[in-house]
Design an enzyme around this catalytic site. Structure first.
Site, short mmCIF file in Angstrom:
data_model
loop_
_atom_site.label_atom_id
_atom_site.label_comp_id
_atom_site.label_asym_id
_atom_site.label_seq_id
_atom_site.Cartn_x
_atom_site.Cartn_y
_atom_site.Cartn_z
CB CYS A 115 -0.95 -0.01 1.19
SG CYS A 115 -1.99 -1.48 1.28
CG HIS A 372 -6.26 1.20 -0.72
ND1 HIS A 372 -5.10 1.82 -1.14
CD2 HIS A 372 -5.87 0.20 0.12
CE1 HIS A 372 -4.06 1.23 -0.58
NE2 HIS A 372 -4.50 0.23 0.18
CB CYS A 402 -1.67 0.19 7.75
SG CYS A 402 -3.21 0.03 6.83
N GLY A 404 0.38 -3.97 4.19
CA GLY A 404 0.23 -5.41 4.33
C GLY A 404 1.56 -6.07 4.62
#
Length: 418
Positions: A115, A372, A402, A404
């Site tokens: 991300c 997203h 955040c 993954g």
């Protein structure tokens, strides 16, 4: 100046317009942003970009960067693409750069840290400028989740599965959301309230035209799934915003993951699966001044942290204090926080744990309302933050997300609008 009349020592230093000396104390004193633009964000499989290949999305955006910035294309030395899901990333990056009107001498690369990939692309280009490897580069984040679905970790080896931490990386993202809600006792009511705020902020921003200067209308062809008819359309705005959303309406949506307690995550309080791309043109300050390029803002720097993968959502609560400390500023000095809303569980926790003013967090809405696109988000947040700083006549933004597999990233940007 739109910030404060007498900034603190750390803030004053951050707002300085430093020379291009390689020994500057701040890691971002040499990198300025002269152009920033993104495509609309549209629903994967359903929205206006669903039939647009990743490379065609990139060609539209990079062509616009080249034409609108008036940069001589031969001066762009590298284009770094943040992308997560495409199996042909390297081929697509280089081919799209060439097809966008950049010469053979313009290189291309791909970076992937889930991300944060779009932000990592910004950092990669900025670091090359800081090191003196290049003078001018473009950072791009892009994802076509219509073309390339996120199928998770896949099968891992026995050694990975026997490791207490490493084995957590096979957890579906939805399960990590429930882990955050469970461990930190985030209620469904708070999650729906957070999500409703995101939709309402995004609705207001779209209605009042705040986002117009950050979005590139894209001409594409769209196929009607029922009739098979193909037609040309111009996609000019984000299409995931659900007007009229309230916490009450969201409370009626059933749990998306009833198999994991406390089952508070729903399709209404989690980020949307989305297509989109964003790009930023970076260079030395001296280069921008010599070429007459406008200076939209400055990239101070970024940092990354790691944490338990099962609660990856709380990464910004570690990354944001770390980057603030490096810059010598406090959260009160920051005008806007763009924190990626992967799930409302982590959004609620981050805002509460960091003690942030909700009005400063994602003032145009976040990923719950906008979507997203994994590789795009880190770059999209910067484009949005710079535009919003101009609108508010403010100066300092922090972007964070955040990541993954259990990480978090955060960066500081300073607007230099006049």
């Amino acid at each position: 100046m739109g910030h404060v009349s007498s900034p603190s020592g750390g803030t004053a230093k951050l707002l300085e317009k430093n020379a291009d000396d390689i020994d500057g104390n701040a890691p971002g004193t040499k990198q300025v942003i002269s152009f920033a633009l993104r495509t609309p964000l549209t629903k994967a499989k359903k929205g206006g970009l669903k039939d647009t290949a990743l490379e065609d999305l990139l060609i539209a955006l990079l062509t616009a960067v080249r034409e609108r910035s008036h940069i001589a294309p031969e001066l762009v030395e590298d284009v770094c693409l943040g992308n997560v899901l495409s199996p042909a990333q390297g081929f697509i990056a280089r081919s799209s750069v060439l097809a966008s009107g950049f010469p053979a001498g313009t290189a291309a690369s791909v970076t992937n840290r889930f991300c944060s990939s779009g932000l990592l692309a910004v950092q990669n280009i900025a670091n090359q400028i800081l090191a003196g490897s290049i003078d001018v580069g473009i950072a791009v984040g892009a994802e076509s989740m219509s073309s390339n679905p996120d199928n998770g970790a896949g099968t891992m080896s026995d050694k990975i599965m026997a490791h207490e931490l490493a084995s957590q990386n096979v957890m579906p993202m939805g399960q990590t959301s429930e882990e955050v809600a469970r461990q930190f006792r985030i209620s469904r009511e708070k999650m729906d309230g957070f999500a409703a705020d995101s939709f309402q902020k995004a609705e207001r921003a779209q209605r009042e035209g705040w986002c117009v200067d950050e979005i590139l209308p894209v001409a594409v062809t769209v196929k009607d799934p029922k009739t098979g008819e193909v037609k040309e359309v111009v996609v000019s705005q984000d299409d995931g915003i659900r007007y009229g959303t309230t916490a009450q309406s969201l409370s009626k949506i059933r749990s998306a993951f009833p198999q994991w307690e406390p089952s508070h995550t729903t399709g209404g309080n989690a980020s949307q699966i989305t297509d989109g791309a964003a790009a930023l043109l970076l260079m030395k300050r001296s280069t921008a001044e010599r070429m007459g390029q406008p200076i939209l803002g400055k990239f101070y720097g970024a940092t990354v942290v790691g944490l338990e993968p099962r609660i990856m959502g709380i990464g910004p609560t570690i990354a944001i204090p770390k980057i603030l400390k490096k810059a010598g500023i406090d959260k009160g000095d920051v005008d806007i926080f763009e924190i990626n809303e992967a799930f409302a569980s982590m959004g609620v926790y981050c805002v509460e744990e960091l003690g942030l003013d909700p009005a400063k967090v994602n003032p145009r809405g976040g990923a719950i309302a906008l979507g997203h696109p994994l590789g795009c988000t880190g770059a999209r947040q910067v484009v949005t933050a710079l535009s919003e700083l101009r609108r508010q006549n403010k100066r300092i933004a922090v972007t964070s997300m955040c990541i993954g597999t259990g990480m978090g990233m955060a960066a500081i940007f300073v607007s230099e609008h006049t």
